[in-house]
Design a protein around this motif. Structure first.
Motif, PDB file in Angstrom:
ATOM      1  N   LEU A 127       1.558  -4.858  -1.278  1.00  0.00           N
ATOM      2  CA  LEU A 127       2.133  -5.646  -0.086  1.00  0.00           C
ATOM      3  C   LEU A 127       1.883  -5.101   1.282  1.00  0.00           C
ATOM      4  N   ASP A 128       1.500  -5.734   2.224  1.00  0.00           N
ATOM      5  CA  ASP A 128       0.845  -5.442   3.427  1.00  0.00           C
ATOM      6  C   ASP A 128       1.902  -5.658   4.672  1.00  0.00           C
ATOM      7  N   VAL A 129       3.230  -6.263   4.228  1.00  0.00           N
ATOM      8  CA  VAL A 129       4.259  -6.174   5.351  1.00  0.00           C
ATOM      9  C   VAL A 129       4.355  -4.869   6.133  1.00  0.00           C
ATOM     10  N   GLY A 130       4.360  -4.839   7.440  1.00  0.00           N
ATOM     11  CA  GLY A 130       4.491  -3.780   7.978  1.00  0.00           C
ATOM     12  C   GLY A 130       3.245  -2.648   8.448  1.00  0.00           C
ATOM     13  N   SER A 131       2.278  -3.203   7.840  1.00  0.00           N
ATOM     14  CA  SER A 131       0.912  -2.716   8.200  1.00  0.00           C
ATOM     15  C   SER A 131       0.368  -3.014   9.472  1.00  0.00           C
ATOM     16  N   LEU A 132      -0.503  -2.333   9.940  1.00  0.00           N
ATOM     17  CA  LEU A 132      -1.301  -2.738  11.400  1.00  0.00           C
ATOM     18  C   LEU A 132      -2.745  -2.849  11.085  1.00  0.00           C
ATOM     19  N   LEU A 133      -3.450  -4.194  11.728  1.00  0.00           N
ATOM     20  CA  LEU A 133      -4.501  -4.163  11.548  1.00  0.00           C
ATOM     21  C   LEU A 133      -5.487  -4.107  13.101  1.00  0.00           C
TER      22      LEU A 133
END
Length: 255
Positions: A127-133
Protein backbone atom coordinates in the motif's frame (compact mmCIF):
# COMPACT_ATOMS: atom_id res chain seq x y z
CA UNK A 1 2.89 7.73 30.95
CA UNK A 2 3.31 11.51 30.85
CA UNK A 3 0.20 13.61 31.30
CA UNK A 4 -1.15 16.32 28.99
CA UNK A 5 0.95 19.44 28.38
CA UNK A 6 -0.89 22.37 29.92
CA UNK A 7 0.42 25.03 27.52
CA UNK A 8 -0.74 23.00 24.50
CA UNK A 9 -4.16 22.48 26.06
CA UNK A 10 -4.44 26.23 26.62
CA UNK A 11 -3.32 27.00 23.06
CA UNK A 12 -5.92 24.58 21.72
CA UNK A 13 -8.58 26.22 23.87
CA UNK A 14 -7.67 29.64 22.47
CA UNK A 15 -7.87 28.36 18.91
CA UNK A 16 -11.28 26.80 19.57
CA UNK A 17 -12.47 30.04 21.14
CA UNK A 18 -11.38 32.09 18.12
CA UNK A 19 -12.87 29.54 15.73
CA UNK A 20 -16.23 29.53 17.51
CA UNK A 21 -16.96 33.24 17.44
CA UNK A 22 -18.17 35.47 14.62
CA UNK A 23 -15.76 38.29 15.47
CA UNK A 24 -12.21 39.06 16.55
CA UNK A 25 -11.44 38.89 20.26
CA UNK A 26 -9.25 41.12 22.38
CA UNK A 27 -6.65 39.91 24.86
CA UNK A 28 -8.91 40.63 27.83
CA UNK A 29 -11.82 38.75 26.27
CA UNK A 30 -9.65 35.70 25.57
CA UNK A 31 -8.19 35.71 29.07
CA UNK A 32 -11.57 36.16 30.78
CA UNK A 33 -13.29 33.52 28.66
CA UNK A 34 -10.70 30.88 29.54
CA UNK A 35 -9.92 31.97 33.09
CA UNK A 36 -6.30 32.80 32.27
CA UNK A 37 -4.07 35.58 33.50
CA UNK A 38 -3.58 38.22 30.83
CA UNK A 39 0.17 37.59 30.79
CA UNK A 40 -0.35 33.88 30.18
CA UNK A 41 -2.92 34.46 27.44
CA UNK A 42 -0.69 37.06 25.80
CA UNK A 43 2.30 34.70 25.76
CA UNK A 44 0.31 31.93 24.10
CA UNK A 45 -1.27 34.31 21.59
CA UNK A 46 2.14 35.75 20.70
CA UNK A 47 3.50 32.24 20.09
CA UNK A 48 0.50 31.28 17.95
CA UNK A 49 0.93 34.52 16.04
CA UNK A 50 4.61 33.70 15.44
CA UNK A 51 3.67 30.45 13.63
CA UNK A 52 0.81 32.18 11.74
CA UNK A 53 -1.93 30.23 13.54
CA UNK A 54 -3.31 33.53 14.87
CA UNK A 55 -3.39 37.03 13.37
CA UNK A 56 -3.70 40.34 15.19
CA UNK A 57 -5.54 43.28 13.67
CA UNK A 58 -3.15 46.23 13.47
CA UNK A 59 -5.83 48.81 14.28
CA UNK A 60 -7.86 47.15 17.05
CA UNK A 61 -5.23 44.79 18.47
CA UNK A 62 -7.80 41.99 18.44
CA UNK A 63 -7.10 38.41 17.36
CA UNK A 64 -8.50 35.99 14.80
CA UNK A 65 -7.44 32.66 13.29
CA UNK A 66 -4.40 32.94 11.04
CA UNK A 67 -3.94 32.02 7.41
CA UNK A 68 -1.65 29.06 8.11
CA UNK A 69 -4.21 27.35 10.34
CA UNK A 70 -7.02 28.02 7.90
CA UNK A 71 -4.86 26.58 5.11
CA UNK A 72 -4.27 23.41 7.10
CA UNK A 73 -7.99 22.96 7.62
CA UNK A 74 -8.81 23.67 4.00
CA UNK A 75 -6.11 21.29 2.79
CA UNK A 76 -7.46 18.53 4.99
CA UNK A 77 -10.99 19.01 3.73
CA UNK A 78 -9.86 19.29 0.11
CA UNK A 79 -7.83 16.07 0.24
CA UNK A 80 -10.61 14.15 1.93
CA UNK A 81 -13.25 15.39 -0.50
CA UNK A 82 -10.95 14.56 -3.41
CA UNK A 83 -10.39 11.06 -2.06
CA UNK A 84 -14.05 10.38 -1.27
CA UNK A 85 -15.19 11.58 -4.69
CA UNK A 86 -12.57 9.40 -6.36
CA UNK A 87 -13.10 6.06 -4.63
CA UNK A 88 -15.60 4.48 -7.01
CA UNK A 89 -13.91 5.82 -10.14
CA UNK A 90 -10.47 4.65 -8.98
CA UNK A 91 -11.83 1.14 -8.30
CA UNK A 92 -13.44 1.06 -11.73
CA UNK A 93 -10.25 2.27 -13.40
CA UNK A 94 -8.20 -0.47 -11.74
CA UNK A 95 -10.72 -3.10 -12.83
CA UNK A 96 -10.90 -1.88 -16.43
CA UNK A 97 -7.18 -1.23 -16.91
CA UNK A 98 -5.90 -4.20 -14.91
CA UNK A 99 -3.32 -1.93 -13.28
CA UNK A 100 -2.71 -0.24 -9.93
CA UNK A 101 -4.31 3.18 -9.53
CA UNK A 102 -3.08 6.03 -7.35
CA UNK A 103 -4.41 9.46 -6.53
CA UNK A 104 -1.91 12.25 -5.82
CA UNK A 105 -1.84 15.81 -4.51
CA UNK A 106 1.11 18.17 -3.97
CA UNK A 107 2.87 18.32 -0.61
CA UNK A 108 6.05 20.30 0.05
CA UNK A 109 7.55 19.87 -3.40
CA UNK A 110 6.53 16.24 -3.83
CA UNK A 111 3.46 14.15 -4.68
CA UNK A 112 1.51 12.77 -1.72
CA UNK A 113 -0.36 9.54 -2.48
CA UNK A 114 -3.78 9.91 -0.84
CA UNK A 115 -5.45 6.83 -2.33
CA UNK A 116 -4.18 3.57 -3.84
CA UNK A 117 -6.12 0.75 -5.47
CA UNK A 118 -4.19 -2.49 -5.89
CA UNK A 119 -3.76 -4.12 -9.27
CA UNK A 120 -6.61 -6.66 -9.56
CA UNK A 121 -4.51 -9.82 -9.53
CA UNK A 122 -2.90 -12.08 -6.96
CA UNK A 123 0.61 -10.56 -7.02
CA UNK A 124 2.16 -9.19 -3.85
CA UNK A 125 1.63 -5.42 -3.55
CA UNK A 126 2.42 -2.78 -0.94
CA UNK A 127 0.00 0.00 0.00
CA UNK A 128 1.40 3.37 -1.10
CA UNK A 129 -1.00 5.69 0.74
CA UNK A 130 1.05 8.34 2.54
CA UNK A 131 4.15 7.81 0.42
CA UNK A 132 5.81 10.66 -1.46
CA UNK A 133 6.87 10.64 -5.11
CA UNK A 134 9.14 13.07 -6.96
CA UNK A 135 7.36 15.63 -9.09
CA UNK A 136 9.71 15.47 -12.07
CA UNK A 137 9.99 11.67 -12.32
CA UNK A 138 6.36 10.56 -11.89
CA UNK A 139 3.38 10.92 -14.20
CA UNK A 140 1.30 12.23 -11.28
CA UNK A 141 3.94 14.83 -10.52
CA UNK A 142 4.27 15.92 -14.13
CA UNK A 143 0.54 16.61 -14.24
CA UNK A 144 0.73 18.72 -11.09
CA UNK A 145 3.74 20.63 -12.45
CA UNK A 146 2.28 21.12 -15.92
CA UNK A 147 -0.95 22.66 -14.67
CA UNK A 148 0.62 24.83 -11.98
CA UNK A 149 -0.69 22.90 -8.99
CA UNK A 150 2.87 22.29 -7.79
CA UNK A 151 6.29 23.75 -8.50
CA UNK A 152 9.84 22.48 -8.26
CA UNK A 153 11.66 24.38 -5.54
CA UNK A 154 14.23 26.78 -7.10
CA UNK A 155 17.09 25.28 -5.08
CA UNK A 156 16.21 21.80 -6.39
CA UNK A 157 15.72 22.63 -10.07
CA UNK A 158 19.42 22.68 -11.08
CA UNK A 159 20.02 19.30 -9.44
CA UNK A 160 16.95 17.17 -10.07
CA UNK A 161 17.62 13.62 -8.96
CA UNK A 162 18.12 10.93 -11.60
CA UNK A 163 16.34 7.74 -10.57
CA UNK A 164 17.18 5.95 -13.84
CA UNK A 165 18.96 6.93 -17.04
CA UNK A 166 15.57 7.97 -18.43
CA UNK A 167 14.76 10.53 -15.71
CA UNK A 168 14.38 14.09 -16.98
CA UNK A 169 16.88 16.10 -14.92
CA UNK A 170 17.55 18.95 -17.35
CA UNK A 171 15.18 21.87 -16.52
CA UNK A 172 14.80 22.80 -20.19
CA UNK A 173 13.91 19.26 -21.26
CA UNK A 174 11.49 19.00 -18.36
CA UNK A 175 9.86 22.31 -19.34
CA UNK A 176 9.32 21.01 -22.87
CA UNK A 177 7.84 17.78 -21.56
CA UNK A 178 5.44 19.73 -19.32
CA UNK A 179 4.33 21.85 -22.28
CA UNK A 180 3.47 18.61 -24.10
CA UNK A 181 1.52 17.44 -21.05
CA UNK A 182 -0.55 20.63 -21.06
CA UNK A 183 -1.28 20.23 -24.76
CA UNK A 184 -2.12 16.52 -24.58
CA UNK A 185 -4.02 16.61 -21.29
CA UNK A 186 -2.17 13.63 -19.80
CA UNK A 187 1.33 12.65 -18.68
CA UNK A 188 3.48 9.55 -18.88
CA UNK A 189 6.51 8.21 -17.06
CA UNK A 190 8.34 5.44 -18.89
CA UNK A 191 11.09 3.90 -16.78
CA UNK A 192 11.86 7.33 -15.32
CA UNK A 193 11.48 6.36 -11.69
CA UNK A 194 11.99 2.61 -11.87
CA UNK A 195 13.32 0.45 -14.70
CA UNK A 196 10.69 -1.81 -16.19
CA UNK A 197 7.83 0.30 -14.83
CA UNK A 198 5.63 2.89 -16.52
CA UNK A 199 2.71 5.08 -15.57
CA UNK A 200 0.06 7.42 -16.95
CA UNK A 201 -1.79 10.23 -15.22
CA UNK A 202 -4.42 12.87 -15.96
CA UNK A 203 -5.48 16.02 -14.09
CA UNK A 204 -8.45 16.20 -11.75
CA UNK A 205 -10.15 19.59 -11.79
CA UNK A 206 -12.39 21.31 -9.28
CA UNK A 207 -14.59 24.40 -9.47
CA UNK A 208 -13.48 26.83 -12.13
CA UNK A 209 -11.35 24.19 -13.83
CA UNK A 210 -8.51 24.48 -11.31
CA UNK A 211 -6.39 21.31 -11.18
CA UNK A 212 -6.58 19.97 -7.62
CA UNK A 213 -4.91 16.59 -8.03
CA UNK A 214 -4.08 13.80 -10.43
CA UNK A 215 -5.12 10.20 -10.94
CA UNK A 216 -2.73 7.70 -12.44
CA UNK A 217 -2.22 4.06 -13.25
CA UNK A 218 1.07 2.19 -13.24
CA UNK A 219 2.45 -1.21 -14.16
CA UNK A 220 5.06 -3.05 -16.22
CA UNK A 221 6.19 -1.23 -19.37
CA UNK A 222 4.98 -3.99 -21.65
CA UNK A 223 1.40 -3.58 -20.36
CA UNK A 224 1.30 0.21 -20.31
CA UNK A 225 3.17 0.69 -23.60
CA UNK A 226 3.08 -0.91 -27.04
CA UNK A 227 5.98 -2.59 -28.83
CA UNK A 228 7.30 0.84 -29.85
CA UNK A 229 7.44 2.01 -26.26
CA UNK A 230 4.50 4.37 -26.67
CA UNK A 231 1.64 4.49 -24.14
CA UNK A 232 -1.33 2.43 -25.30
CA UNK A 233 -4.22 4.65 -26.49
CA UNK A 234 -6.76 2.46 -24.67
CA UNK A 235 -5.05 3.04 -21.31
CA UNK A 236 -4.80 6.77 -22.02
CA UNK A 237 -8.51 6.84 -22.77
CA UNK A 238 -9.37 5.04 -19.53
CA UNK A 239 -7.29 7.36 -17.35
CA UNK A 240 -8.75 10.47 -18.97
CA UNK A 241 -12.31 9.19 -18.62
CA UNK A 242 -11.77 8.56 -14.91
CA UNK A 243 -10.24 12.02 -14.43
CA UNK A 244 -13.18 13.69 -16.17
CA UNK A 245 -15.71 11.77 -14.12
CA UNK A 246 -14.08 12.72 -10.84
CA UNK A 247 -13.76 16.33 -11.99
CA UNK A 248 -17.47 16.48 -12.74
CA UNK A 249 -18.21 15.15 -9.25
CA UNK A 250 -16.04 17.92 -7.82
CA UNK A 251 -18.01 20.57 -9.68
CA UNK A 252 -15.77 21.22 -12.67
CA UNK A 253 -17.47 22.21 -15.92
CA UNK A 254 -17.22 19.72 -18.77
CA UNK A 255 -13.81 19.80 -20.41
Amino acid sequence: MAGPVQSIERAAAILRLLAGGPRRLGLGEVAASLGLAKGTAHGILRTLQHVDFVEQDAETGKYQLGAALLHLGTSYLDVNELRSRSLNWADALAARSGEAVRLGTPLEGQVLIVHHVFRPDDTFQTLDVGSLLPLHASSLGKVLLAFGTATVEPDRAPGLEAYTRHTLTDPELLARALAEVREAGWAAEIQEMSMGEAGLAAPIRGHGGLVVGAIGLSGPVERICDSQGKPRPQQIGLIREAARAISRDLGAARW
